[in-house]
Write a protein that holds these residues in place. Structure first.
Motif, PDB file in Angstrom:
ATOM      1  N   ARG A  23     -19.123  -3.903  12.041  1.00 55.80           N
ATOM      2  CA  ARG A  23     -19.381  -3.649  10.617  1.00 55.80           C
ATOM      3  C   ARG A  23     -18.246  -2.853   9.986  1.00 55.80           C
ATOM      4  NH1 ARG A  23     -25.129  -1.298  11.162  1.00 55.80           N
ATOM      5  NH2 ARG A  23     -24.411  -0.028   9.431  1.00 55.80           N
ATOM      6  N   ILE A  24     -17.735  -1.863  10.709  1.00 53.00           N
ATOM      7  CA  ILE A  24     -16.616  -1.070  10.180  1.00 53.00           C
ATOM      8  C   ILE A  24     -15.365  -1.938  10.086  1.00 53.00           C
ATOM      9  CG2 ILE A  24     -15.056   0.842  10.734  1.00 53.00           C
ATOM     10  CD1 ILE A  24     -17.558   2.413  11.581  1.00 53.00           C
ATOM     11  N   ASN A  25     -15.118  -2.755  11.086  1.00 51.21           N
ATOM     12  CA  ASN A  25     -13.971  -3.662  11.044  1.00 51.21           C
ATOM     13  C   ASN A  25     -14.065  -4.611   9.853  1.00 51.21           C
ATOM     14  OD1 ASN A  25     -11.523  -4.832  12.148  1.00 51.21           O
ATOM     15  ND2 ASN A  25     -12.818  -6.585  12.653  1.00 51.21           N
ATOM     16  N   ALA A  26     -15.264  -5.057   9.536  1.00 53.13           N
ATOM     17  CA  ALA A  26     -15.464  -5.962   8.400  1.00 53.13           C
ATOM     18  C   ALA A  26     -15.073  -5.288   7.078  1.00 53.13           C
ATOM     19  CB  ALA A  26     -16.911  -6.435   8.347  1.00 53.13           C
ATOM     20  N   ARG A  31     -10.968  -5.754   2.702  1.00 52.48           N
ATOM     21  CA  ARG A  31      -9.948  -5.136   1.847  1.00 52.48           C
ATOM     22  C   ARG A  31      -8.525  -5.480   2.299  1.00 52.48           C
ATOM     23  NH1 ARG A  31     -11.617  -1.593  -1.827  1.00 52.48           N
ATOM     24  NH2 ARG A  31     -13.710  -0.740  -1.673  1.00 52.48           N
ATOM     25  N   ARG A  32      -8.424  -6.314   3.334  1.00 49.91           N
ATOM     26  CA  ARG A  32      -7.123  -6.728   3.883  1.00 49.91           C
ATOM     27  C   ARG A  32      -6.264  -5.527   4.307  1.00 49.91           C
ATOM     28  NH1 ARG A  32      -6.176 -12.269   2.746  1.00 49.91           N
ATOM     29  NH2 ARG A  32      -7.704 -13.056   1.278  1.00 49.91           N
ATOM     30  N   ILE A  33      -6.908  -4.588   4.986  1.00 49.30           N
ATOM     31  CA  ILE A  33      -6.229  -3.405   5.499  1.00 49.30           C
ATOM     32  C   ILE A  33      -6.115  -3.545   7.008  1.00 49.30           C
ATOM     33  CG2 ILE A  33      -6.400  -0.912   5.842  1.00 49.30           C
ATOM     34  CD1 ILE A  33      -7.791  -0.748   3.139  1.00 49.30           C
ATOM     35  N   SER A  34      -4.896  -3.461   7.505  1.00 47.39           N
ATOM     36  CA  SER A  34      -4.664  -3.540   8.947  1.00 47.39           C
ATOM     37  C   SER A  34      -4.869  -2.174   9.583  1.00 47.39           C
ATOM     38  CB  SER A  34      -3.238  -4.004   9.236  1.00 47.39           C
ATOM     39  OG  SER A  34      -3.061  -5.313   8.798  1.00 47.39           O
ATOM     40  N   ILE A  35      -5.562  -2.173  10.693  1.00 46.08           N
ATOM     41  CA  ILE A  35      -5.760  -0.943  11.457  1.00 46.08           C
ATOM     42  C   ILE A  35      -4.580  -0.806  12.412  1.00 46.08           C
ATOM     43  CG2 ILE A  35      -7.215   0.198  13.162  1.00 46.08           C
ATOM     44  CD1 ILE A  35      -9.619  -1.235  11.886  1.00 46.08           C
ATOM     45  N   VAL A  36      -3.874   0.322  12.331  1.00 46.06           N
ATOM     46  CA  VAL A  36      -2.738   0.589  13.218  1.00 46.06           C
ATOM     47  C   VAL A  36      -3.251   0.970  14.604  1.00 46.06           C
ATOM     48  CG1 VAL A  36      -0.747   2.100  13.625  1.00 46.06           C
ATOM     49  CG2 VAL A  36      -1.248   1.287  11.308  1.00 46.06           C
ATOM     50  N   ASN A  37      -4.288   1.809  14.630  1.00 43.07           N
ATOM     51  CA  ASN A  37      -4.854   2.253  15.898  1.00 43.07           C
ATOM     52  C   ASN A  37      -6.336   2.556  15.680  1.00 43.07           C
ATOM     53  OD1 ASN A  37      -5.269   3.219  18.458  1.00 43.07           O
ATOM     54  ND2 ASN A  37      -3.791   4.889  18.322  1.00 43.07           N
ATOM     55  N   LEU A  38      -7.149   2.229  16.673  1.00 42.06           N
ATOM     56  CA  LEU A  38      -8.586   2.488  16.622  1.00 42.06           C
ATOM     57  C   LEU A  38      -9.010   3.069  17.964  1.00 42.06           C
ATOM     58  CD1 LEU A  38     -11.479   2.164  15.421  1.00 42.06           C
ATOM     59  CD2 LEU A  38     -11.481  -0.138  16.379  1.00 42.06           C
ATOM     60  N   ILE A  54      -6.400   4.861  12.459  1.00 41.62           N
ATOM     61  CA  ILE A  54      -5.121   5.118  11.798  1.00 41.62           C
ATOM     62  C   ILE A  54      -4.727   3.881  11.010  1.00 41.62           C
ATOM     63  CG2 ILE A  54      -2.678   5.669  12.114  1.00 41.62           C
ATOM     64  CD1 ILE A  54      -3.517   7.200  14.643  1.00 41.62           C
ATOM     65  N   VAL A  55      -4.406   4.094   9.726  1.00 39.46           N
ATOM     66  CA  VAL A  55      -3.994   3.013   8.836  1.00 39.46           C
ATOM     67  C   VAL A  55      -2.728   3.437   8.096  1.00 39.46           C
ATOM     68  CG1 VAL A  55      -6.331   2.116   8.495  1.00 39.46           C
ATOM     69  CG2 VAL A  55      -5.446   3.825   6.926  1.00 39.46           C
ATOM     70  N   ARG A  56      -2.009   2.452   7.592  1.00 41.85           N
ATOM     71  CA  ARG A  56      -0.837   2.706   6.743  1.00 41.85           C
ATOM     72  C   ARG A  56      -1.144   2.075   5.393  1.00 41.85           C
ATOM     73  NH1 ARG A  56       3.758   4.973   7.363  1.00 41.85           N
ATOM     74  NH2 ARG A  56       5.597   4.336   6.197  1.00 41.85           N
ATOM     75  N   GLU A  59      -3.110   6.304  -0.712  1.00 44.90           N
ATOM     76  CA  GLU A  59      -4.227   7.252  -0.655  1.00 44.90           C
ATOM     77  C   GLU A  59      -5.435   6.713  -1.414  1.00 44.90           C
ATOM     78  OE1 GLU A  59      -5.302  11.952  -1.071  1.00 44.90           O
ATOM     79  OE2 GLU A  59      -3.368  11.267  -1.810  1.00 44.90           O
ATOM     80  N   GLU A  60      -5.200   6.049  -2.524  1.00 42.85           N
ATOM     81  CA  GLU A  60      -6.293   5.470  -3.305  1.00 42.85           C
ATOM     82  C   GLU A  60      -7.098   4.471  -2.461  1.00 42.85           C
ATOM     83  OE1 GLU A  60      -7.043   2.711  -7.268  1.00 42.85           O
ATOM     84  OE2 GLU A  60      -5.034   3.463  -6.850  1.00 42.85           O
ATOM     85  N   SER A  61      -6.403   3.640  -1.722  1.00 45.91           N
ATOM     86  CA  SER A  61      -7.063   2.653  -0.870  1.00 45.91           C
ATOM     87  C   SER A  61      -7.848   3.331   0.251  1.00 45.91           C
ATOM     88  CB  SER A  61      -6.010   1.710  -0.289  1.00 45.91           C
ATOM     89  OG  SER A  61      -6.606   0.699   0.458  1.00 45.91           O
ATOM     90  N   VAL A  62      -7.283   4.389   0.826  1.00 47.59           N
ATOM     91  CA  VAL A  62      -7.956   5.125   1.899  1.00 47.59           C
ATOM     92  C   VAL A  62      -9.209   5.815   1.357  1.00 47.59           C
ATOM     93  CG1 VAL A  62      -7.733   7.017   3.564  1.00 47.59           C
ATOM     94  CG2 VAL A  62      -5.866   5.386   3.273  1.00 47.59           C
TER      95      VAL A  62
END
Length: 93
Positions: A23-26, A31-38, A54-56, A59-62
């Protein structure tokens, strides 16, 4: 003016619920955000999981994604912060 993507760490404390990772991955996928590390594991509290993501991104998107994660029934608490140490190392190279 377009915001610059920076590295952020999102920490979420959740109930120990089967399927919550999906669910969190969804949320990130929509939002088309790549996870750098989980990293997911037990927290200091019994029956509570700790997600470190960890994402790149901007700040607004985070901020938006942390609010979205907080709406999940099994999520207890979500925080984020910019990774200043990593940013300094990357710019020094």
């Amino acid at each position: 003016m377009k915001s610059e993507n920076k590295e952020y760490t999102i920490t979420a404390y959740t109930e120990d619920y089967l399927g919550l990772i999906g669910r969190i991955n969804a949320i990130f996928s929509r939002r088309r955000i790549s996870i750098v590390n989980l990293n997911v594991g037990p927290s200091e509290m019994e029956r509570v999981k700790k997600f470190v993501i960890i994402v790149r991104e901007t700040e607004e998107s985070v901020q938006k994604i942390t609010r979205q994660m907080e709406k999940q029934v099994d999520v207890l608490e979500v925080h984020y912060h910019k990774n200043p140490c990593l940013t300094a190392v990357l710019h020094a190279s």
